[in-house]
Write an enzyme that holds these catalytic residues in place. Structure first.
Site, PDB file in Angstrom:
ATOM      1  N   HIS A 184       0.932  -1.042  -0.071  1.00  0.00           N
ATOM      2  CA  HIS A 184      -0.127   0.297  -0.211  1.00  0.00           C
ATOM      3  C   HIS A 184       0.775   1.384   0.014  1.00  0.00           C
ATOM      4  O   HIS A 184       0.247   2.447   0.182  1.00  0.00           O
ATOM      5  CB  HIS A 184      -1.131   0.534   1.175  1.00  0.00           C
ATOM      6  CG  HIS A 184      -1.842  -0.772   0.992  1.00  0.00           C
ATOM      7  ND1 HIS A 184      -3.039  -0.009   0.245  1.00  0.00           N
ATOM      8  CD2 HIS A 184      -2.339  -1.359   1.173  1.00  0.00           C
ATOM      9  CE1 HIS A 184      -4.660  -1.178   0.791  1.00  0.00           C
ATOM     10  NE2 HIS A 184      -3.463  -2.344   1.226  1.00  0.00           N
ATOM     11  N   LYS A 232      -8.236  13.891   3.817  1.00  0.00           N
ATOM     12  CA  LYS A 232      -7.529  13.165   4.203  1.00  0.00           C
ATOM     13  C   LYS A 232      -6.858  12.882   5.072  1.00  0.00           C
ATOM     14  O   LYS A 232      -6.470  14.270   6.323  1.00  0.00           O
ATOM     15  CB  LYS A 232      -6.867  12.880   2.715  1.00  0.00           C
ATOM     16  CG  LYS A 232      -5.913  14.492   2.736  1.00  0.00           C
ATOM     17  CD  LYS A 232      -5.848  14.531   1.676  1.00  0.00           C
ATOM     18  CE  LYS A 232      -6.486  14.386   0.017  1.00  0.00           C
ATOM     19  NZ  LYS A 232      -6.141  12.659  -0.470  1.00  0.00           N
ATOM     20  N   ARG A 233      -5.832  11.797   5.619  1.00  0.00           N
ATOM     21  CA  ARG A 233      -5.278  11.822   7.026  1.00  0.00           C
ATOM     22  C   ARG A 233      -3.833  13.099   6.594  1.00  0.00           C
ATOM     23  O   ARG A 233      -3.757  13.559   5.366  1.00  0.00           O
ATOM     24  CB  ARG A 233      -4.086  10.675   6.882  1.00  0.00           C
ATOM     25  CG  ARG A 233      -5.140   9.927   7.961  1.00  0.00           C
ATOM     26  CD  ARG A 233      -5.418  10.190   9.174  1.00  0.00           C
ATOM     27  NE  ARG A 233      -4.367  10.093   9.962  1.00  0.00           N
ATOM     28  CZ  ARG A 233      -3.848   9.266  11.105  1.00  0.00           C
ATOM     29  NH1 ARG A 233      -5.165   8.432  10.863  1.00  0.00           N
ATOM     30  NH2 ARG A 233      -2.904   9.641  11.482  1.00  0.00           N
ATOM     31  N   LYS A 273       0.617  14.164   1.428  1.00  0.00           N
ATOM     32  CA  LYS A 273      -0.343  14.609   0.757  1.00  0.00           C
ATOM     33  C   LYS A 273      -0.307  16.119   0.074  1.00  0.00           C
ATOM     34  O   LYS A 273      -1.743  16.754  -0.848  1.00  0.00           O
ATOM     35  CB  LYS A 273      -1.273  14.542   1.740  1.00  0.00           C
ATOM     36  CG  LYS A 273      -1.564  12.721   1.496  1.00  0.00           C
ATOM     37  CD  LYS A 273      -2.632  12.586   2.752  1.00  0.00           C
ATOM     38  CE  LYS A 273      -3.080  10.817   3.124  1.00  0.00           C
ATOM     39  NZ  LYS A 273      -3.400  10.119   1.622  1.00  0.00           N
ATOM     40  N   THR A 322      -8.438   6.661  -2.025  1.00  0.00           N
ATOM     41  CA  THR A 322      -9.483   7.009  -2.856  1.00  0.00           C
ATOM     42  C   THR A 322     -10.596   7.186  -2.423  1.00  0.00           C
ATOM     43  O   THR A 322     -11.986   7.749  -2.858  1.00  0.00           O
ATOM     44  CB  THR A 322      -9.997   5.218  -1.133  1.00  0.00           C
ATOM     45  OG1 THR A 322      -9.789   5.595  -0.322  1.00  0.00           O
ATOM     46  CG2 THR A 322      -9.531   3.671  -2.407  1.00  0.00           C
ATOM     47  N   LYS A 378     -13.716   8.498  -4.348  1.00  0.00           N
ATOM     48  CA  LYS A 378     -15.680   9.053  -3.933  1.00  0.00           C
ATOM     49  C   LYS A 378     -15.921  10.411  -4.336  1.00  0.00           C
ATOM     50  O   LYS A 378     -17.285  10.900  -5.025  1.00  0.00           O
ATOM     51  CB  LYS A 378     -15.804   9.403  -2.531  1.00  0.00           C
ATOM     52  CG  LYS A 378     -14.775   7.839  -1.621  1.00  0.00           C
ATOM     53  CD  LYS A 378     -14.436   8.321   0.294  1.00  0.00           C
ATOM     54  CE  LYS A 378     -13.949   6.991   0.759  1.00  0.00           C
ATOM     55  NZ  LYS A 378     -13.065   7.642   1.664  1.00  0.00           N
TER      56      LYS A 378
HETATM   57  C1  LIG Z   1     -11.732   7.635   1.953  1.00  0.00           C
HETATM   58  C2  LIG Z   1     -11.187   7.746   3.601  1.00  0.00           C
HETATM   59  C3  LIG Z   1     -10.315   8.135   4.131  1.00  0.00           C
HETATM   60  C4  LIG Z   1      -8.593   8.205   2.387  1.00  0.00           C
HETATM   61  O1  LIG Z   1      -8.643   9.228   1.750  1.00  0.00           O
HETATM   62  P1  LIG Z   1      -7.690   9.107   0.863  1.00  0.00           P
HETATM   63  O2  LIG Z   1      -8.450  11.028  -0.169  1.00  0.00           O
HETATM   64  O3  LIG Z   1      -7.415   8.593  -0.066  1.00  0.00           O
HETATM   65  O4  LIG Z   1      -6.462   9.450   1.720  1.00  0.00           O
HETATM   66  C5  LIG Z   1      -9.769   8.987   4.850  1.00  0.00           C
HETATM   67  N1  LIG Z   1     -10.343   8.771   5.534  1.00  0.00           N
HETATM   68  C6  LIG Z   1     -11.647   8.373   5.537  1.00  0.00           C
HETATM   69  C7  LIG Z   1     -12.670   8.912   6.861  1.00  0.00           C
HETATM   70  C8  LIG Z   1     -12.214   8.674   4.075  1.00  0.00           C
HETATM   71  O5  LIG Z   1     -13.619   8.177   3.777  1.00  0.00           O
END
Ligand SMILES: *Cc1c(COP(=O)(O)O)cnc(C)c1O
Length: 822
Positions: free
Chosen positions: A365, A556-557, A562, A666, A670
């Protein structure tokens, strides 16, 4: 298990049936009456009611799997970021309308009860959420599968801000009652730790090793339903909780120290106490290795004892199971299966290795070197002495093969060794997984390519056929159908509801991108979603958002790769230009920049960045002119529940990692599926999103991976960008001047200094390209009709990013397993 008594039938699928069941739960289980019930009482009764509708499907699915003895998928993941369960269960059981109506007839509001649920935050971010999407898809596709993981008593911390800085609070998600779990202490298994190994001569005269553990822990399974979407299937997620064994207690009781005995109980139970809140930077802590071994040892034992028929010939294990390793966290399952086969079952080494190799597949990953997990030989030897021996032997035989194939290339042998020699002797878990697994996959095309070319290049040379790609996906049930009822209704009205389980059908929306009426209704849905978000942020955070502004969202985190700082420099630059009078508030579209991000508690720079975002936000939002066109909102505690209200409301999706650093992402999927346009780099799954939605419907910017590598190679000098770009210089000087810290120049000095001196993720190199792309965003946003055309095309062309498709790819390329009929 082969013969079961006939099942009590499910409650009647009607409003009356539902109400009867609900009141029964309220009275008999919750022990209260409607008039006296708290919201939490009503929520718990509702959850149990919905559960009852799924129960017979669950038992039938379990029995069917046992009868058919198919090849099953065991998904091993240390994290499952599930999100709330009630909504998804209502949807799967087709009870949404019945429940809303039934509760209303009792004077209760379904929406309010939904809000009473505390989501199980048993994961950090993308990796844990991926596991949750995958088990959902496997159930919906009728694949015989089981998810294994850890039932952390405390999930990911709750974030709040004090003076703009992150404060972590424990996540007591079990406190209000846990209506979705079923404890099975009768199926507990015992797991050993520590101790030593000894040699002995078996009955067959062969010298063998065995492990004499120093202490033991009990693993108690908790089952969770994973309901398929209206297909009559409910799979199982089995999470392990650690308990002290009685033997463990007794020994110490007998030594006479009651207090010590109780304390040692706590010691054992610590194993499943808390989720490590780290994402991409594991700390190599002893308790974490205990957690990893604990859950995989429990899971292997469970599969062999509970799910295989008695007397099953374990030589045939690969016909019945594939263990999918979600990153390196469960990789110690490999030596554990070897130990079970060789030590417990009396297999010869080669025979055991042949079986083990065919039972595992590994998903990598990451691309960040610091995220590749290693365990010191010292710790591994102390905690799992027999496993260390097994790993050594696997390594010896593997390196002999490398030596032979390479004509004794010792440099190569050292590079590929499962045991690293520097800076300390340590087990490289990714290498162990790669050596053992039948398949190794990355999580987006670019990522899989970089794994083959860089991270695992020597292995890809040796075994090219092992390597494959499966691009990640997200479940359309949670992230479109539940999160965006408005859009779901619009889509279903246009093309029927088949898209919920066949997301490629969104393609049929493409012609509607050119239909002015459809676009108008699409905009109406987006506006309603913004309205919903405005309500939630007001109620939840006391944040005021103007729903008439462009919603520019980065959630995101928090991690330097990032590049939340790149987004923030854009905000600072806009602020600077407006306050300097260079840009008129009449010339820019009004936008609200929304951040959502948790930082690992020990990640100092990430926490500084959070503070900086909040401080810049406070100044921007307080400025009389600037705030008419630019506002910053940073709701605390970003989680799945927040994601579900935020993403459907977004106009612009920020996916701006340095190229070559984000494995897939991911969140990006979304957003596209909910009709946001992406501003993004050529990284992770952005590459595939852009290819599918089309260049005209995606704002691409920034260095490519080869360009970034070349710059790094030649020696990156961030200060040269500062020196040559006046806008960038002004933005950084403004931060350094104390403009966002009440004149305190020292406050954010470390952040600025780090950007100028090191800037590992090339924020400064991409700054200008990012601003230029934002200018293209502004121009595009000025034409609402063209913008919504692009947004509709994003939805229509993103069906590929369903996790159902990911599961099909795994079934074909990795698992070679099949769904069960019916
Ligand atoms: C989808 C999701 C992530 C992943 O987000 P990325 O932008 O791909 O890092 C992290 N936290 C939550 C709560 C999510 O739903």
């Amino acid at each position: 298990m082969t013969e079961t008594t006939p099942l009590i039938t499910s409650p009647e699928h009607s409003v009356e049936g539902f109400v009867r069941e609900f009141l029964r739960e309220l009275n008999f289980t919750q022990g209260t009456v409607l008039e006296r019930a708290t919201t939490n009482d009503a929520y718990l009764a509702l959850a149990r009611t919905v559960r009852h509708y799924l129960m017979s499907r669950w038992i039938e699915t379990t029995v069917d799997h046992y009868r058919a003895q198919p090849k099953a998928v065991a998904y091993l993941s240390a994290e499952y970021l599930l999100g709330r369960q009630l909504d998804n269960a209502l949807l799967a059981a087709d009870l949404e309308e019945i429940a809303a109506e039934g509760l209303a007839s009792l004077g209760l509001d379904l929406a309010e009860l939904r809000d009473a649920e505390v989501e199980p935050g048993l994961g950090n971010g993308g990796l844990g959420r991926l596991a949750a999407c995958f088990v959902d898809s496997l159930a919906t596709m009728s694949v015989p599968a089981i998810g294994y993981g850890i039932r952390y008593e405390y999930g990911i911390f709750r974030q709040r801000f004090a003076g703009g800085r992150q404060v972590e609070e424990p996540d007591t998600w079990l406190a209000g009652g846990a209506p979705w779990e079923f404890a099975h202490p009768e199926h507990a298994v015992t797991v050993g730790f520590g101790g030593h190994t000894e040699k002995y001569t078996g009955d067959d005269g062969v010298e063998r090793s065995r492990w004499v553990p120093g202490w033991q822990v009990l693993g108690v399974p908790y089952n969770y339903m994973v309901p398929g979407y209206r297909n009559g299937r409910v799979n199982t997620l089995r999470l392990w909780s650690a308990r002290a064994t009685h033997a463990f207690d007794l020994q110490i009781f007998n030594e006479g120290d009651y207090v010590d005995a109780v304390r040692s109980r706590t010691f054992a139970e610590n194993i499943s106490k808390v989720l490590y809140p780290e994402d991409s930077t594991p700390q190599g802590k002893e308790l974490r290795l205990q957690q990893q071994y604990f859950f995989v040892a429990c899971s292997i034992r469970d599969f062999v004892d509970q799910l295989l028929p008695a007397g099953f010939d374990l030589r045939r294990l690969p016909e019945r199971i594939v263990f999918q390793l979600n990153d390196t966290h469960p990789v110690v399952a490999i030596p554990e299966l070897m130990r079970v086969l060789v030590d417990d079952e009396g297999f010869g080494w080669d025979e055991a290795w042949d079986v083990t190799r065919r039972c595992f597949a590994y998903t990598c990953h990451t691309l960040l070197p610091e995220a590749l997990e290693v365990w010191s030989v010292e710790l591994m030897g102390r905690l799992l002495p027999r496993h260390l021996e097994i790993i050594y032997r696997i390594n010896e035989e593997f390196l002999a093969q490398v030596r032979e194939r390479s004509g004794g290339d010792e440099l190569l042998v050292r590079r590929m060794s499962i045991i690293a020699e520097h800076p300390q002797r340590a087990v490289r878990m990714a290498f162990l997984a790669t050596v053992a697994a039948t398949r190794v996959n990355g999580v987006a095309e670019l990522h899989s390519q970089l794994l083959r070319d860089k991270v695992l290049a020597d292995f890809a040379q040796l075994w090219p056929e092992k390597f494959t790609n499966v691009t990640n996906g997200v479940t359309p049930r949670r992230f479109v159908r539940l999160a965006n009822p408005g859009l779901s209704g619009l889509i279903t009205e246009a093309i029927g509801d088949g898209w919920v389980t066949d997301l490629d059908r969104l393609r049929e929306l493409e012609p509607l991108a050119d239909d002015a009426e459809f676009r108008r209704r699409f905009r109406e849905v987006k506006a309603a979603n913004k309205g919903r978000l405005v309500d939630v942020l007001r109620r939840r955070d006391g944040i005021e958002v103007d729903p008439g502004t462009m919603l520019d969202v980065m959630v995101k985190r928090l991690h330097e790769y990032k590049r939340q700082l790149l987004k923030l420099l854009h905000v600072v630059t806009l602020y600077d230009r407006i306050t300097a009078g260079e840009v008129s508030v009449d010339d820019v579209p009004a936008r609200t920049v929304v951040f959502g991000a948790k930082a690992a508690p020990g990640y100092v720079m990430a926490k500084e960045i959070i503070a900086l975002i909040n401080h810049v936000g406070a100044v921007v939002n307080a400025h009389p002119d600037v705030s008419t066109v630019l506002r910053v909102a940073f709701p605390a505690n970003y989680d799945v529940t927040v994601a579900e209200t935020l993403i459907p409301a977004a106009d612009l999706s920020e996916q701006i990692s340095l190229a070559g650093k984000e494995a897939s992402g991911t969140g990006n999927m979304k957003f596209a599926l909910n009709g946001a346009l992406t501003i993004g780099t050529d990284d992770g799954a952005n590459v595939e999103i852009r290819r599918l939605v089309g260049d005209d419907n995606f704002f691409l910017f920034g260095l490519t991976e080869p360009e970034a590598s070349a710059i790094a190679e030649a020696g990156y000098r961030p200060s040269s960008y500062y020196e040559e770009n006046p806008g960038l210089r002004r933005a950084l000087d403004l931060v350094a001047s104390g403009a966002f810290s009440d004149g305190d120049r020292g406050a954010f000095e470390p952040v600025v200094a780090n950007l100028l001196a090191e800037d590992r993720f090339m924020v400064l190199a991409d700054y200008q390209a990012y601003l230029d792309a934002q200018a293209r965003v502004e121009a595009a946003y000025a034409d609402p009709d063209a913008w919504s055309r692009s947004a509709v095309l994003n939805v229509a062309r993103s069906g590929f990013f369903s996790s159902d498709r990911s599961m099909r790819d795994y079934l074909d390329r990795v698992w070679h397993a099949r769904p069960l009929p019916g």
